[in-house]
Design a protein around this motif. Structure first.
Motif, mmCIF file in Angstrom:
data_model
loop_
_atom_site.group_PDB
_atom_site.id
_atom_site.type_symbol
_atom_site.label_atom_id
_atom_site.label_comp_id
_atom_site.label_asym_id
_atom_site.label_seq_id
_atom_site.Cartn_x
_atom_site.Cartn_y
_atom_site.Cartn_z
ATOM 1 N N ALA A 1 0.854 -1.194 0.000
ATOM 2 C CA ALA A 1 0.000 0.000 0.000
ATOM 3 C C ALA A 1 0.884 1.236 0.000
ATOM 4 N N THR B 1 -4.508 0.734 5.312
ATOM 5 C CA THR B 1 -3.535 -0.351 5.374
ATOM 6 C C THR B 1 -2.216 0.143 5.945
ATOM 7 N N ASP C 1 -2.191 6.793 -0.610
ATOM 8 C CA ASP C 1 -3.311 7.239 -1.438
ATOM 9 C C ASP C 1 -4.611 6.786 -0.786
ATOM 10 N N ASP C 2 -5.731 7.107 -1.410
ATOM 11 C CA ASP C 2 -7.027 6.818 -0.806
ATOM 12 C C ASP C 2 -7.205 5.338 -0.490
ATOM 13 N N GLU C 3 -6.679 4.481 -1.337
ATOM 14 C CA GLU C 3 -6.849 3.048 -1.116
ATOM 15 C C GLU C 3 -5.893 2.498 -0.066
ATOM 16 N N GLY C 4 -4.803 3.208 0.178
ATOM 17 C CA GLY C 4 -3.778 2.645 1.041
ATOM 18 C C GLY C 4 -3.700 3.217 2.441
ATOM 19 N N TYR C 5 -4.442 4.303 2.735
ATOM 20 C CA TYR C 5 -4.306 4.961 4.034
ATOM 21 C C TYR C 5 -4.524 4.001 5.202
#
Length: 508
Positions: A429, A438, A432-436
Motif C-alpha cells: 500500500a 492499510t 493514497d485513498d486506497e492505502g491509508y
C-alpha cells in the motif's frame, strides 16, 4: 547538585526583564525559569504533574546514569560497568553526544540536567522533562496500572542492598550467574495483562521480610530428633504433593521468570528473590516500551509549546528561542527511507507531528479531517483533547486511531508485504485513498510490543519424573528464532530450572 522540590516562590522578573540573559546559568535563574514554565504548563496546558526534583549533574554522572538503565541507583552487575566503559570511550572520542536530560518515573519526578547545558537548553529540558514527561508518567493508564512511582526508589535501594548482601554471603560469581540468566529472560519476564491482585513494590519488600521472620519463628532445631515417617508413607506424601503442585502450575504461562521463580526445583530462596527483583524492574519499564512515540511526542510538544509561549510573553529573547528551536529541529529530524542514516521512524518526529496534527484537526479541520476524525474535528479545546489522548492510549492504539491521511502523505509512508516464505518484498500500500488504512494499520502493528518479541510460553513441566520443562514458541509469519540466540537463552533457562528444557515450535 540538587534543587529539591521547586515551589512557586520566585516571581518572574519585574519590569519586563528577560528570564534568560546569556548562556550562563545559576540556580536563581533556573528557579525563575521553572516558575514561568510551570505557570504555562498548569494554567494554559492544564498539565498535572508529580512534584519535581531537578538535579544538575556532570557528564560522568550522566554516563553513570546511562549504564544503570537511567536510574539513580541500581544493584551491581558487570554489564553496567561494561556499558559505562563503552559509552565513556565513545563520548571522550567525540563519536557520540550525551542526552540533554534523563527523567525518572518516580514521585517526586527526578530530572537530570547536564551542567554543560546553556541556560536556554536548561529551559528546554525543564519544559520537556519536568512537565512533558512528568505529566505523561503520572496520567497515562499504563503507568498507573503497572508502575509504582512512589515506591520504585525505595525498592531499588532494597535491591541494591540485597544483591550486595548475597554477594558477600554466596559469592560474586554465584550471584552474577543467576543475574546473567535472569537478565537474558527480562523480555519474557513481564505480565502483559492486568492481574487480579497488584502489589506495590513496598508491599513486595514488606512481605519478603514477613516470610523470613515467619520462617525463623517456625524453625525448631529439636525437630531433628523426632523419628521420621516410614519411607513408603513419606514417598506417598511426596507423590501427592507433586501431583497437587502440577495441578497448581496453571499452564500455559507466558512470564518465564515468574514461573521459574515460583516452580524451579533447583533455585534457593535468595536466587528466587533475585529473579523477583529482575522481573519487577522489567515490569517497571514495560509501559515505557509501549509508549515511546507518545511519551516523547508529548514531551516534545509540551516543550515546543511552552518555549514559544515564553517568547510570545517577552520572557526569552530571539537568540534563546533560536537556540532552543535549533536543538528541537535536530531532535525531530526524520531521514528518508533511502538515506543511509535511516533506521526507522524517529519517535520524536512521529510523536510530535501527530500531536501537532491533532491540535490542527481541533482548530482548523479540513473536510477530510471531519470524515476521519468526527469526534475531535472542530473542537477548539485542543489541550483537553491531547490530555485525553495522553492518558488513554499507547503507541499501537494511538497510531491506529489518530494517524491522519495528511501525515501519511507528509511522511510519504508506504507498507511492505514481507513473508518468510516469499523471497520477494512487495509494496502492499502507498499514501493514497486506497492505502491509508492499510498503511496506518501496518504501522500500528509494528509498535505493538507483543508482535516484536518471541511468543514463548511454558506449556509443560513434569514434577514427578525426570522433570523436563517444555516451552512452546509460536511463530509469526513463519519466522523462527536464531540458532545462536536460542541455544544461549536455553542454557540460561536450564541453569535456573536445573533439569532438561525442551523448546517446541508451532505456527500461530
Amino acid at each position: 547538585m540538587m534543587i529539591g522540590s521547586l515551589e512557586a516562590t520566585h516571581p518572574l522578573q519585574p519590569g519586563g526583564r528577560l528570564l534568560v540573559d546569556g548562556a550562563e546559568w545559576d540556580f536563581q535563574t533556573v528557579h525563575r525559569v521553572y516558575d514561568a514554565v510551570e505557570a504555562i504548563a498548569r494554567e494554559e496546558l492544564g498539565l498535572d504533574v508529580y512534584p519535581n526534583q531537578i538535579e544538575i549533574i556532570s557528564a560522568e554522572q550522566m554516563l553513570d546514569a546511562y549504564s544503570s538503565v537511567g536510574m539513580p541507583l541500581m544493584y551491581a552487575h558487570w554489564s553496567y560497568g561494561k556499558h559505562f566503559a563503552r559509552d565513556e570511550a565513545l563520548y571522550r572520542k567525540g563519536y557520540t553526544a550525551l542526552a540533554y536530560e534523563i527523567v525518572i518515573n518516580s514521585n517526586p519526578c527526578i530530572s537530570y540536567c547536564m551542567e554543560e547545558n546553556t541556560m536556554a537548553m536548561q529551559t528546554l529540558v525543564i519544559a520537556h522533562a519536568a512537565f512533558g514527561h512528568n505529566h505523561f508518567f503520572k496520567n497515562n493508564y499504563l503507568f498507573q496500572q503497572w508502575t509504582d512511582a512512589a515506591g520504585i526508589l525505595d525498592y531499588l535501594d532494597f535491591a541494591k542492598r540485597y544483591v550486595a548482601s548475597c554477594e558477600e554471603r554466596y559469592g560474586v560469581e554465584a550471584v552474577e550467574r543467576t543475574l546473567d540468566a535472569a537478565h537474558a529472560l527480562m523480555g519474557q519476564g513481564i505480565f502483559r495483562y492486568p492481574r487480579a491482585r497488584k502489589l506495590s513494590l513496598a508491599d513486595y519488600e514488606r512481605l519478603r521480610r514477613e516470610r523470613l521472620e515467619r520462617d525463623e519463628q517456625d524453625y525448631r532445631d529439636l525437630w531433628r530428633t523426632v523419628p521420621s515417617a516410614p519411607p513408603a508413607r513419606e514417598q506417598d506424601v511426596a507423590d501427592d504433593d507433586a501431583r497437587e503442585r502440577k495441578r497448581n502450575l496453571r499452564l500455559p504461562e507466558e512470564n518465564l521468570l515468574y514461573f521459574l521463580e515460583k516452580n524451579s526445583p533447583k533455585l534457593r530462596t535468595w536466587q528466587r528473590e533475585l529473579l523477583r527483583i529482575v522481573r519487577n524492574v522489567a515490569q517497571y519499564f514495560y509501559p515505557q516500551r509501549q509508549t515511546k512515540v507518545m511519551n516523547e511526542g508529548c514531551a516534545t510538544f509540551v516543550h515546543y509549546t511552552i518555549v514559544n509561549r515564553l517568547y510570545d510573553k517577552g520572557l526569552i529573547s530571539e537568540g534563546a528561542l533560536l537556540e532552543i528551536l535549533h536543538s528541537h529541529a535536530n531532535v525531530v529530524a526524520q531521514f528518508d527511507y533511502n538515506d543511509p542514516r535511516f533506521s526507522g521512524f524517529n519517535p520524536y518526529a512521529l510523536g510530535f507531528a501527530m500531536m501537532q496534527d491533532i491540535k490542527r484537526i481541533c482548530v482548523e479541520p479540513t473536510d477530510e479531517d471531519r470524515v476521519w476524525f468526527p469526534d475531535i474535528a472542530g473542537r477548539q479545546d485542543w489541550a483537553a483533547v491531547l490530555r485525553d489522548v495522553w492518558a488513554n492510549y499507547r503507541d499501537e492504539s494511538f497510531i491506529r486511531q489518530f494517524l491522519s491521511p495528511r501525515l501519511i502523505r507528509q511522511f510519504r509512508m508506504f507498507a511492505l508485504s514481507d513473508s518468510a516464505t516469499d523471497p520477494k518484498v512487495h509494496v502492499e500500500a502507498i499514501h493514497d485513498d486506497e492505502g491509508y488504512r492499510t498503511v496506518r494499520s501496518k504501522l500500528a502493528d509494528s509498535y505493538d510490543v507483543a508482535n516484536n518479541e518471541p511468543d514463548i510460553q511454558v506449556v509443560g513441566a513434569d514434577t514427578l519424573g525426570d522433570r523436563p520443562l517444555v516451552l512452546r514458541h509460536t511463530l509469526r509469519n513463519g519466522v523462527g528464532l536464531s540458532d545462536a540466540g536460542k541455544e544461549a537463552t536455553l542454557r540460561h533457562i536450564r541453569r535456573l530450572w536445573g533439569y532438561e528444557v525442551r523448546l517446541e515450535e508451532t505456527t500461530g
